[in-house]
Write a protein that holds these residues in place. Structure first.
Motif: not given
Length: 187
Positions: A119-120, A123, A126-127, A186
């Protein structure tokens, strides 16, 4: 690249996910060796492609300085119990994507450490403008395949008879990818 650390509590176990630092090199060398001996889901047998602390030090320094790489660790009681890495490519035709890999000590399976590392990583990718994350997984690792699907990864191909495991049998490798514009739900 370095991210902010995050704390998690799953089933009464507290752990932190943070960027790998140079002083983690010795511990990472040791746990990678241990993880390789605990499962056949990874590419290496215990001791193969061994990375000593100096190797990890070089990787971590490169990853901290690179905007294309992310090296994370998970700690329980100040002990590293898992790691993940996203590695980008500097070739222009592949600069839009990163490859993800993860390893978790067997004693810490079931605490969503792998899920939270993923998940991290998603993130972060994507960012930072990456459009695709790829990974490979052993065909018999249904738990991981289902987890990756939950996070928006699709099966893109099968590498037939790609690995020989300790039983002497051939196994396929499943290639999966997650494309950013499909989004990430999410839960």
């Amino acid at each position: 690249m370095i991210i902010n650390k995050k704390k998690f509590n799953v089933n009464g176990i507290n752990y932190t996910i943070r960027s790998a630092m140079v002083n983690d090199s010795k511990e990472l060398s040791e746990i990678r060796l241990q993880i390789d001996g605990e499962t056949e889901n990874l590419d290496r047998e215990k001791g193969e492609a061994y990375l000593d602390p100096l190797d990890f030090e070089r990787i971590i320094k490169t990853d901290i300085e690179s905007k294309r790489n992310l090296f994370l660790v998970a700690e329980v009681n100040d002990r590293i119990v898992a790691f993940s890495r996203c590695e980008g490519n500097h070739l222009k035709r592949f600069a839009h994507k990163v490859e993800f890999g993860v390893g978790v000590l067997k004693d810490y399976w079931g605490l969503k450490i792998g899920s939270n590392l993923l998940k991290e990583s998603i993130s972060w990718a994507d960012s930072n403008g990456f459009k695709k994350i790829t990974l490979n997984v052993l065909e018999t690792n249904d738990k991981a395949i289902n987890l990756y699907k939950k996070f928006g990864f699709n099966i893109e191909g099968i590498l037939q008879n790609d690995k020989i495991l300790s039983d002497g049998q051939f196994y396929n490798t499943v290639t999966m990818g997650r494309i950013y514009d499909k989004g990430f739900k999410n839960d």
